[in-house]
Design an enzyme around this catalytic site. Structure first.
Site, PDB file in Angstrom:
ATOM      1  N   ASP A  69       1.227   3.795   8.602  1.00  0.00           N
ATOM      2  CA  ASP A  69       1.389   2.443   8.025  1.00  0.00           C
ATOM      3  C   ASP A  69      -0.061   2.224   7.397  1.00  0.00           C
ATOM      4  O   ASP A  69      -0.931   3.126   7.667  1.00  0.00           O
ATOM      5  CB  ASP A  69       1.721   1.269   8.936  1.00  0.00           C
ATOM      6  CG  ASP A  69       1.674  -0.050   8.229  1.00  0.00           C
ATOM      7  OD1 ASP A  69       2.268  -0.279   6.978  1.00  0.00           O
ATOM      8  OD2 ASP A  69       1.226  -1.038   8.952  1.00  0.00           O
ATOM      9  N   PHE A 129      10.475 -15.958   3.565  1.00  0.00           N
ATOM     10  CA  PHE A 129      10.242 -14.379   3.248  1.00  0.00           C
ATOM     11  C   PHE A 129      11.097 -13.596   4.168  1.00  0.00           C
ATOM     12  O   PHE A 129      10.892 -13.921   5.574  1.00  0.00           O
ATOM     13  CB  PHE A 129       8.768 -14.436   3.228  1.00  0.00           C
ATOM     14  CG  PHE A 129       8.373 -12.967   3.071  1.00  0.00           C
ATOM     15  CD1 PHE A 129       8.201 -12.118   1.800  1.00  0.00           C
ATOM     16  CD2 PHE A 129       8.003 -11.959   4.010  1.00  0.00           C
ATOM     17  CE1 PHE A 129       7.747 -11.095   1.637  1.00  0.00           C
ATOM     18  CE2 PHE A 129       7.581 -10.579   4.224  1.00  0.00           C
ATOM     19  CZ  PHE A 129       7.838 -10.120   2.856  1.00  0.00           C
ATOM     20  N   ASP A 185       3.270  -1.045  -1.264  1.00  0.00           N
ATOM     21  CA  ASP A 185       2.299  -1.320  -2.383  1.00  0.00           C
ATOM     22  C   ASP A 185       3.066  -0.848  -3.779  1.00  0.00           C
ATOM     23  O   ASP A 185       3.881  -0.200  -3.568  1.00  0.00           O
ATOM     24  CB  ASP A 185       0.844  -0.823  -2.301  1.00  0.00           C
ATOM     25  CG  ASP A 185       0.056  -1.381  -1.350  1.00  0.00           C
ATOM     26  OD1 ASP A 185       0.345  -2.662  -0.753  1.00  0.00           O
ATOM     27  OD2 ASP A 185      -0.944  -0.609  -0.710  1.00  0.00           O
ATOM     28  N   ASN A 197       7.092  -4.394  11.782  1.00  0.00           N
ATOM     29  CA  ASN A 197       7.611  -3.498  10.434  1.00  0.00           C
ATOM     30  C   ASN A 197       7.553  -1.999  10.736  1.00  0.00           C
ATOM     31  O   ASN A 197       8.047  -1.287   9.944  1.00  0.00           O
ATOM     32  CB  ASN A 197       7.087  -3.832   9.291  1.00  0.00           C
ATOM     33  CG  ASN A 197       5.476  -3.809   8.822  1.00  0.00           C
ATOM     34  OD1 ASN A 197       4.746  -4.017   9.894  1.00  0.00           O
ATOM     35  ND2 ASN A 197       5.329  -3.061   7.908  1.00  0.00           N
TER      36      ASN A 197
END
Length: 1138
Positions: free
Chosen positions: A447, A584, A722, A794
């Site tokens: 990550d 979210f 990203d 995550n």
């Protein structure tokens, strides 16, 4: 009495990130998605459908008989039924007084090795077959079983004590209209429980009310997720207002319908029916067993799940067991040994058949009084040799391996160079079964946010209405903005562009005003007013940084209730009515809030990733292109970006949408999907305001660590959400990408084959499930050893899917750590974990296994050579007690210490020369080639140990004129030769000598002679004449000088080839480690600055559920010029050319 809900100013919400322990797909669960994705070019499209929970669990408040009705009974055995609702007593222990011995033995004999030796013991009891006394197998077997049983007993006694303590804790339960003290084990589903400050929560409770405003209840979840920071839960508005008094709670008769008990710690779906109304229930309304009430004087809860049905108990089941490649190889080799044993025993049995027909049956002095034919005697000889040669399959192998792994895990825990003093966080090996696998890693999946970076966010730049602001736009003033004009400003916040501040202060730039108003309103941050200082707590560091930025620019978030948000707009306090909060999550990648302004207007504010925002923009929006250009610039500067937008909504449009929203909130199936569909209807035709850019700095040592691991031929993949441009610049900043690499971009590619050929891979825009899919694909198609490292919830999917999972205890909580195999505080420690501890563990385990097999072959095959001179009659070449104690006492300790302590090079050289890691990746130190080398080495040594003493005993004469050519003297000489040979051989194989190793080698020899002289003494023979039969054999044989010469000759010839081969390898064919020991460091040059990196939105869900349901009140651097710009740090060339 009832009371109105209060404003939440003064309440604080700590980080309450989701905890997807049990919803994490691992290899087995991902098989479906993998097979579907096998032919797909885009790996990122792999998706795993979530199952819809069963919603048929019914709980009636204050009604115990309701739960005993026939429809709530389940069949246990035949006609025996019991309630489907578990009692609150828990049972984590495995044994009781009656079941310990049988159950523990049953579990141990499920292991193939133990079952094999039990079968041998049974064979040894049969008189016609046995060739060894029963104790030669029984004693080692009892020792192994006993050690394991004692360990299991100690563990289970601790569980007994813990269960008793927990089940007898006290709490107050509402019975017969009043609260009474009760034991935890007496609590039942449907009971109303009263808890006080610092009480542990006894079951999974629906929070009804508390002494705090809005029924806020703070809890500590350390037993659930390892986190000590406080979180809070909140009851529904209706229960908060109407269930404060004891009488009101006694009259409470709601019916709860919810999902069946499950292990999903991150989700709960239910519905409460009360007084003709239906109210949706979520996880934020639940107090889970294992948590502790904090900062709350009193709270009341309704028991939904009890005992074994609670979520923490559902998560206490067996976890997926990971095995190392060496484990698998070792098992196959044991099977190979067993096959060889069968073939050898069969061959010797056949040999005995022919021998008896041709010789044995004709020699009158060999007649044993049994009228067996040759074939039957051969059959009995086969089973006899199965017993004699059983030590080819070593009973102590698995126990020794576990001891070595435990020691290696302790070394990781004790390593001060992996201790992070700033947070008092040591490295932790959370498993003891994977250490040597750390020395074989081929792929690392990492990550980025919080793993490579610090996850400490700073608002750096922004673009508003097509104009960019930030450090690069500063012309003359290089001083940070002075915030003294704002009494609420956070003085730690720094911003360089004075123009933006001037625009906001002038109140003339409406776009800038709207920009920061959005940041102060569109969030799920909680606030606490401590002595006049506002303290924000956010679901993600990004959100906290954005609200802090708005605060400094004059838009100060002050407080919120279920229905309102209060902010200070440039000195004027305003309150907005919150109509809906669209939270979210990692799939939506955005959040929205619908507000009613004081003048009656209804407006939606939205912020999110550019990919999802641009799809939803109105065709009339302005500054689309200029904002996109600014986003590209921000991405090149490795900044995390979010787009901000708004939409005005008419009252009629909102009313129609609100009805659909309320219906979706009551859906009991896939509620999330229903809500997402409703959200999509309103989040469209948005007007773009601008975008934010946040910096997240790299952790210390990340570029150096990645560069070193790359030299070790470890391929590193970064999996991030990203943008492509941001991801690429991240790669350069952390040295994953270098200027001499060619960068390829691909979407429609043969993912596995092409990506695995690259030196480095960056996957952008990936979700948590896709991270796990990528790892699983590489494992499946490349058969590679993988490691995943991450720091947040995550990353749990990815960590569980990889062969080895590493968790970083960072800013995103402890979810990754709780799911990992190894944990530490900084990414840079991964270098030492792999190149030092992993490499050492692999080398030690390989050396241990090679020598263990060798010493057992050398020991056992002497019987094989002896069989050619005893008519294949299953006779043993050693004394029975030597066979019993060889693996237990005479040869175990030296090889065990090599497996624990040996080093070919020290830790400094291991880090300096990463190429030393490559043999482990290629499996060069332990494979079938090494196994057969150990086998042939054992065959050679057994030949020497048997035939040289045999030749010496053919024609000999002692000093007393007698010929000691008897069997017992021969057994003493061969056994002594074997002990000396094995002890000196392990000495030759030892690379790193300590006092302990020296003591073990000499001590093993001393133990052998001490035991042998005791066993061969006349005194013990008098006590046990049938068991100890070698009376005086040792003293008689070892007083003969020529027998000592025989032992010396045997040992010398056994070791001479090994010494010669080692000499040749050291001088002519030196290993990589041998070369590096001789290398001297060369001068180096100072290095070039690296580019820094960062990223866009948190993958954790925010706090909208609590807030909207009434539960939440409370640049890339400029190139250097001048002479220094050309100075580069050049790695040691010796390391590159290994």
């Amino acid at each position: 009495m009832s009371r109105p809900r209060a404003d939440s100013e003064g309440s604080m919400r700590p980080d309450d990130e989701v905890m997807p322990y049990s919803d994490d797909e691992t290899d087995d669960e991902l098989d479906t998605s993998e097979s579907e994705a096998e032919g797909e070019p885009e790996v990122t499209q792999a998706h795993v459908e979530a199952s819809v929970p069963d919603v048929n669990w019914k709980v009636k408040a204050n009604d115990r008989p309701y739960h005993q009705q026939p429809q709530f009974q389940k069949k246990v055995f035949l006609c025996i039924k019991k309630s489907r609702y578990a009692g609150n007593a828990i049972k984590t222990y495995k044994y009781n007084v009656l079941t310990f011995i049988p159950l523990n033995l049953y579990e141990q004999f499920k292991r193939a090795a133990n079952l094999y030796f039990l079968a041998l013991l049974i064979l040894q009891i049969i008189p016609q077959i046995t060739t060894l006394p029963w104790y030669t197998t029984l004693i080692p077997l009892v020792v192994v079983l006993g050690i394991t049983a004692i360990k299991d007993l100690v563990d289970d006694l601790a569980r007994h004590r813990m269960d008793k303590e927990i089940n007898n804790r006290k709490c107050e339960v509402l019975l017969n209209g009043s609260f009474q003290d009760s034991r935890w084990r007496q609590i039942q589903v449907g009971d109303v429980v009263r808890l006080k400050k610092n009480d542990f929560i006894p079951a999974d409770l629906l929070l009804l009310s508390s002494s705090n405003p809005n029924s806020l209840c703070y809890v500590e979840t350390a037993e659930l997720d390892g986190e000590t920071n406080l979180k809070f839960k909140m009851g529904l508005r209706v229960t908060d207002e109407m269930l404060q008094e004891e009488r009101q709670l006694a009259d409470f008769d709601a019916l709860i319908e919810c999902e069946e008990p499950n292990n999903r710690l991150d989700k709960f779906l239910g519905m409460m029916q009360w007084n003709g109304e239906r109210y949706p229930l979520e996880l934020d309304n639940m107090l889970l067993r294992g948590c502790k009430v904090r900062n709350t004087d009193v709270c009341h809860g309704l028991v939904i799940f009890a005992g074994g049905d609670t979520k923490i108990m559902k998560n206490s089941g067996k976890t997926r067991f990971k095995r190392t490649k060496i484990d698998e190889l070792m098992n196959y080799m044991v099977y190979t040994i067993f096959a060889v044993l069968i073939l050898v025993a069969a061959g010797l049995g056949i040999g005995h058949t022919f021998w008896y027909e041709q010789i044995g049956s004709k020699a009158w002095y060999l007649y044993d009084g049994l009228n067996y034919n040759a074939t039957y005697r051969g059959f009995l000889s086969f089973w006899g040799y199965i017993i004699v040669l059983n030590t080819m399959v070593p009973i102590s192998l698995y126990v020794s391996v576990e001891v070595i792994r435990l020691g290696q895990s302790k070394f990781i825990n004790w390593d001060l160079q992996m201790y992070f003093a700033e947070k008092d966080t040591p490295a932790k090996a959370r498993t003891t079964t994977l250490n040597e696998q750390l020395g074989q890693i081929q792929y690392i999946f990492s990550d980025k946010t919080g793993t490579l970076t610090q996850n400490i966010m700073q608002f750096k730049k922004c673009t508003i209405a097509g104009r960019s602001y930030g450090p690069e736009n500063v012309c003359c003033c290089f001083q940070p903005v002075d915030w003294s004009w704002n009494q609420y400003a956070d003085q730690k916040f720094q911003f360089m562009d004075h123009l933006l501040v001037a625009n906001v202060k002038s109140k003339k730039d409406k776009d800038a005003m709207e920009f920061f108003k959005l940041l102060s309103l569109c969030h799920t941050v909680m606030v606490d007013n401590k002595d006049g200082d506002l303290v924000y707590q956010a679901a993600s560091p990004d959100e906290g940084a954005l609200v802090t930025a708005a605060r400094n620019f004059g838009f100060v978030f002050l407080s919120r209730t279920q229905d309102t948000i209060t902010i200070m707009e440039m000195g004027q306090e305003k309150t907005y009515e919150m109509l809906a909060l669209l939270d979210f999550n990692s799939d939506r990648k955005r959040m929205s809030i619908i507000l009613k302004f004081p003048d009656g207007r209804i407006r939606l504010y939205c912020k999110g990733a550019d990919t999802v925002i641009y799809e939803r923009l109105s065709t009339n929006t302005q500054h689309r292109q200029t904002t996109q250009e600014a986003l590209d610039i921000f991405a090149n500067d490795t900044l995390r970006t979010l787009c901000l937008c708004y939409k005005d909504i008419s009252a009629n449009e909102y009313e129609a949408w609100s009805r659909k929203h309320k219906e979706a909130q009551l859906v009991m199936g896939d509620r999330e999907a229903a809500l997402d569909s409703v959200y999509e209807e309103v989040e469209k035709d948005l007007m773009l305001i601008g975008a934010t850019a946040i910096e997240d700095k790299l952790q210390d040592g990340v570029p150096e660590t990645i560069a070193t691991l790359a030299k070790a031929d470890i391929k590193i993949w970064v999996l991030t959400g990203d943008k492509k441009e941001t991801a690429e610049n991240i790669g350069y900043s952390c040295s994953l990408l270098t200027d001499d690499m060619t960068v390829h971009y691909g979407e429609d590619i043969d993912f596995v084959d092409m990506a695995c050929e690259c030196e480095a891979v960056i996957c952008c825009r990936v979700t948590p499930k896709q991270k796990a899919n990528v790892v699983s694909l590489v494992k499946k198609y490349k058969k590679a050893v993988t490691l995943s490292i991450g720091d947040g919830a995550n990353d749990v999917n990815m960590i569980k899917t990889a062969d080895i999972g590493v968790g970083i205890s960072g800013q995103e909580g402890m979810q990754a750590v709780m799911s990992s195999d190894y944990a530490f505080a900084q990414f840079r420690y991964l270098e030492r974990l792999l190149l030092v501890h992993g490499r050492w563990s692999y080398i030690r385990m390989c050396k241990f296994l090679r020598f263990f097999f060798f010493k057992n072959f050398s020991f056992t095959l002497v019987h094989f050579w002896y069989s050619f001179f005893n008519g294949y009659s299953s006779q043993t070449a050693y004394e029975d007690w030597f066979i019993t104690l060889y693996n237990l006492a005479y040869s175990s300790l030296p090889v065990l210490l090599v497996g624990l302590l040996d080093q070919d090079v020290n830790d400094r050289l291991s880090l300096k020369f990463p190429k030393l890691y490559i043999p482990g990746q290629q499996g060069l130190l332990f494979n079938y080639k090494n196994f057969f080398i150990s086998l042939f080495h054992g065959i050679f040594v057994s030949l020497i140990i048997f035939f040289i003493p045999y030749g010496a005993f053919l024609q000999t004469m002692g000093q007393d004129g007698e010929a000691p050519s008897d069997y017992q003297s021969f057994a003493v000489v061969t056994a002594s030769s074997l002990i000396f040979t094995v002890s000196l051989q392990i000495s030759l194989d030892t690379s790193y000598w300590t006092f302990v190793n020296c003591f073990a080698v000499l001590g093993s020899i001393a133990i052998y002679f001490g035991f042998m002289f005791d066993i061969h003494s006349a005194g013990i023979h008098v006590i046990f004449p049938s068991v100890f039969t070698f009376t005086g054999a040792a003293s008689n044989a070892l007083r003969q000088p020529y027998l000592w010469l025989t032992i010396i000759l045997t040992v010398g010839i056994s070791l001479l080839p090994v010494i010669c081969i080692q000499f040749l390898y050291k001088t002519i064919w030196p290993s990589v480690g041998d070369k590096e020991k001789k290398k001297e460091p060369e001068p180096f040059q100072r290095g070039r600055r690296s580019r820094r990196s960062a990223y866009a939105f948190s993958h954790s869900q925010g706090y909208a559920g609590l807030i909207s349901s009434g539960q939440s009140i409370r640049r890339r651097p400029a190139a250097r010029s001048g002479a220094n710009a050309n100075i580069r740090e050049i790695p040691h060339r010796g390391a590159e050319n290994i």
